[in-house]
Design a protein around this motif. Sequence first.
Motif, PDB file in Angstrom:
ATOM      1  N   GLY A 280      39.875  32.126   9.499  1.00  0.00           N
ATOM      2  CA  GLY A 280      40.135  30.856  10.172  1.00  0.00           C
ATOM      3  C   GLY A 280      41.556  30.348  10.043  1.00  0.00           C
ATOM      4  N   ALA A 281      42.478  31.174   9.563  1.00  0.00           N
ATOM      5  CA  ALA A 281      43.845  30.720   9.344  1.00  0.00           C
ATOM      6  C   ALA A 281      44.866  31.416  10.233  1.00  0.00           C
ATOM      7  N   ALA A 282      44.419  32.042  11.305  1.00  0.00           N
ATOM      8  CA  ALA A 282      45.344  32.737  12.203  1.00  0.00           C
ATOM      9  C   ALA A 282      46.040  31.745  13.136  1.00  0.00           C
ATOM     10  N   SER A 283      47.287  32.033  13.474  1.00  0.00           N
ATOM     11  CA  SER A 283      48.050  31.220  14.423  1.00  0.00           C
ATOM     12  C   SER A 283      47.776  31.719  15.837  1.00  0.00           C
ATOM     13  N   LEU A 284      47.998  30.840  16.815  1.00  0.00           N
ATOM     14  CA  LEU A 284      47.686  31.168  18.202  1.00  0.00           C
ATOM     15  C   LEU A 284      48.924  31.062  19.081  1.00  0.00           C
ATOM     16  N   PHE A 285      49.129  32.090  19.912  1.00  0.00           N
ATOM     17  CA  PHE A 285      50.200  32.125  20.892  1.00  0.00           C
ATOM     18  C   PHE A 285      49.605  32.579  22.215  1.00  0.00           C
ATOM     19  N   LEU A 286      50.340  32.395  23.284  1.00  0.00           N
ATOM     20  CA  LEU A 286      49.930  32.874  24.598  1.00  0.00           C
ATOM     21  C   LEU A 286      50.912  33.950  25.014  1.00  0.00           C
ATOM     22  N   MET A 287      50.388  35.086  25.481  1.00  0.00           N
ATOM     23  CA  MET A 287      51.239  36.207  25.892  1.00  0.00           C
ATOM     24  C   MET A 287      50.896  36.629  27.309  1.00  0.00           C
ATOM     25  N   ARG A 288      51.914  37.011  28.032  1.00  0.00           N
ATOM     26  CA  ARG A 288      51.708  37.663  29.323  1.00  0.00           C
ATOM     27  C   ARG A 288      51.676  39.158  29.026  1.00  0.00           C
ATOM     28  N   THR A 289      50.754  39.855  29.616  1.00  0.00           N
ATOM     29  CA  THR A 289      50.604  41.286  29.394  1.00  0.00           C
ATOM     30  C   THR A 289      51.944  41.993  29.546  1.00  0.00           C
ATOM     31  N   ALA A 290      52.272  42.814  28.565  1.00  0.00           N
ATOM     32  CA  ALA A 290      53.533  43.564  28.611  1.00  0.00           C
ATOM     33  C   ALA A 290      53.478  44.554  29.764  1.00  0.00           C
ATOM     34  N   GLU A 291      54.493  44.514  30.595  1.00  0.00           N
ATOM     35  CA  GLU A 291      54.595  45.505  31.678  1.00  0.00           C
ATOM     36  C   GLU A 291      56.046  45.621  32.110  1.00  0.00           C
ATOM     37  N   SER A 292      56.389  46.786  32.565  1.00  0.00           N
ATOM     38  CA  SER A 292      57.755  47.088  33.012  1.00  0.00           C
ATOM     39  C   SER A 292      58.786  46.775  31.935  1.00  0.00           C
ATOM     40  N   GLY A 293      58.400  46.922  30.676  1.00  0.00           N
ATOM     41  CA  GLY A 293      59.343  46.725  29.588  1.00  0.00           C
ATOM     42  C   GLY A 293      59.719  45.290  29.300  1.00  0.00           C
TER      43      GLY A 293
ATOM     44  N   PHE B  88      49.201  22.361  26.978  1.00  0.00           N
ATOM     45  CA  PHE B  88      48.966  22.962  25.670  1.00  0.00           C
ATOM     46  C   PHE B  88      50.007  24.013  25.262  1.00  0.00           C
ATOM     47  N   TRP B  89      50.968  24.302  26.140  1.00  0.00           N
ATOM     48  CA  TRP B  89      51.940  25.362  25.845  1.00  0.00           C
ATOM     49  C   TRP B  89      53.347  24.904  26.160  1.00  0.00           C
ATOM     50  N   SER B  90      54.311  25.481  25.508  1.00  0.00           N
ATOM     51  CA  SER B  90      55.726  25.198  25.750  1.00  0.00           C
ATOM     52  C   SER B  90      56.218  26.096  26.890  1.00  0.00           C
ATOM     53  N   TRP B  91      55.753  25.820  28.103  1.00  0.00           N
ATOM     54  CA  TRP B  91      56.038  26.669  29.266  1.00  0.00           C
ATOM     55  C   TRP B  91      57.522  26.777  29.563  1.00  0.00           C
ATOM     56  N   SER B  92      58.270  25.710  29.324  1.00  0.00           N
ATOM     57  CA  SER B  92      59.697  25.740  29.653  1.00  0.00           C
ATOM     58  C   SER B  92      60.523  26.470  28.598  1.00  0.00           C
ATOM     59  N   GLU B  93      59.887  26.908  27.515  1.00  0.00           N
ATOM     60  CA  GLU B  93      60.589  27.609  26.452  1.00  0.00           C
ATOM     61  C   GLU B  93      59.932  28.945  26.121  1.00  0.00           C
ATOM     62  N   PRO B  94      59.799  29.822  27.107  1.00  0.00           N
ATOM     63  CA  PRO B  94      59.195  31.119  26.785  1.00  0.00           C
ATOM     64  C   PRO B  94      60.158  31.972  25.965  1.00  0.00           C
ATOM     65  N   THR B  95      59.594  32.845  25.201  1.00  0.00           N
ATOM     66  CA  THR B  95      60.399  33.851  24.524  1.00  0.00           C
ATOM     67  C   THR B  95      60.215  35.138  25.315  1.00  0.00           C
ATOM     68  N   CYS B  96      61.316  35.763  25.642  1.00  0.00           N
ATOM     69  CA  CYS B  96      61.280  36.980  26.443  1.00  0.00           C
ATOM     70  C   CYS B  96      61.852  38.143  25.638  1.00  0.00           C
ATOM     71  N   LEU B  97      61.065  39.199  25.543  1.00  0.00           N
ATOM     72  CA  LEU B  97      61.511  40.415  24.879  1.00  0.00           C
ATOM     73  C   LEU B  97      61.607  41.536  25.897  1.00  0.00           C
ATOM     74  N   LYS B  98      62.572  42.414  25.672  1.00  0.00           N
ATOM     75  CA  LYS B  98      62.702  43.599  26.524  1.00  0.00           C
ATOM     76  C   LYS B  98      62.523  44.825  25.625  1.00  0.00           C
ATOM     77  N   ARG B  99      61.957  45.837  26.190  1.00  0.00           N
ATOM     78  CA  ARG B  99      61.767  47.070  25.439  1.00  0.00           C
ATOM     79  C   ARG B  99      63.099  47.796  25.302  1.00  0.00           C
ATOM     80  N   ALA B 100      63.395  48.230  24.090  1.00  0.00           N
ATOM     81  CA  ALA B 100      64.627  48.968  23.842  1.00  0.00           C
ATOM     82  C   ALA B 100      64.499  50.358  24.446  1.00  0.00           C
ATOM     83  N   LYS B 101      65.592  50.866  24.955  1.00  0.00           N
ATOM     84  CA  LYS B 101      65.576  52.216  25.529  1.00  0.00           C
ATOM     85  C   LYS B 101      65.333  53.209  24.424  1.00  0.00           C
ATOM     86  N   GLN B 102      64.495  54.190  24.729  1.00  0.00           N
ATOM     87  CA  GLN B 102      64.108  55.159  23.697  1.00  0.00           C
ATOM     88  C   GLN B 102      64.784  56.474  23.874  1.00  0.00           C
TER      89      GLN B 102
END
Length: 188
Positions: A110-123, A174-188
């Motif tokens: 019962g102590a897990a934190s909650l975030f909202l994610m968009r499915t990772a796609e296209s890196g 319920f979400w900070s929509w104007s402050e998304p965090t965006c990650l990109k996949r590093a080239k492998q």
Amino acid sequence: MKTLFRGLAAALLACVLTACPETTVNDDFGLKPAVLKVADWDGTWTPVDEGDDDAVQFTVANAAQGLLVLTEPGKKDAKPIEFRIRRATAESKIKLSFAVAQERDAKKPGAASLFLMRTAESGVLYTWGINHDAVAAAIRSGQLKGSVKADKDGAHSHLDSTAANYEKLLEPQFWSWSEPTCLKRAKQ
């Protein structure tokens, strides 16, 4: 904005060690586990607005159960964070999932934190933080199911694992929509 996972790790640690406002959930929060494609998730991710020094590593631990483990390469004292990616809605066109996060070695029910994610796609991966004050107000008013404990440093809310909460939580307040965090996949 700082990196997502440095922020996530800091938020998790701060809420565990201090009395800051927080919203917690159980590991089973969400409709069902999102089935992950290893090729979409495994690898190194870097924030779009930061340098490669802030890279994190995602490893799919169990694709069928939506289980990811995040580590920070090169940081010996950083503890792995476990993410349970769970569907936020049954609508397949909506690519939003709940990310239930907790330090892997320090799991407390019962102590897990909650975030909202968009499915990772296209890196590319987007994540949003929860608005703790909006959640506390919604629980108090009966819009969301859960409990709120008042504290001198803010409300500590716990959301029940119920389908009514999942649908309601997709509302914008319920979400900070104007402050998304965006990650990109590093080239492998």
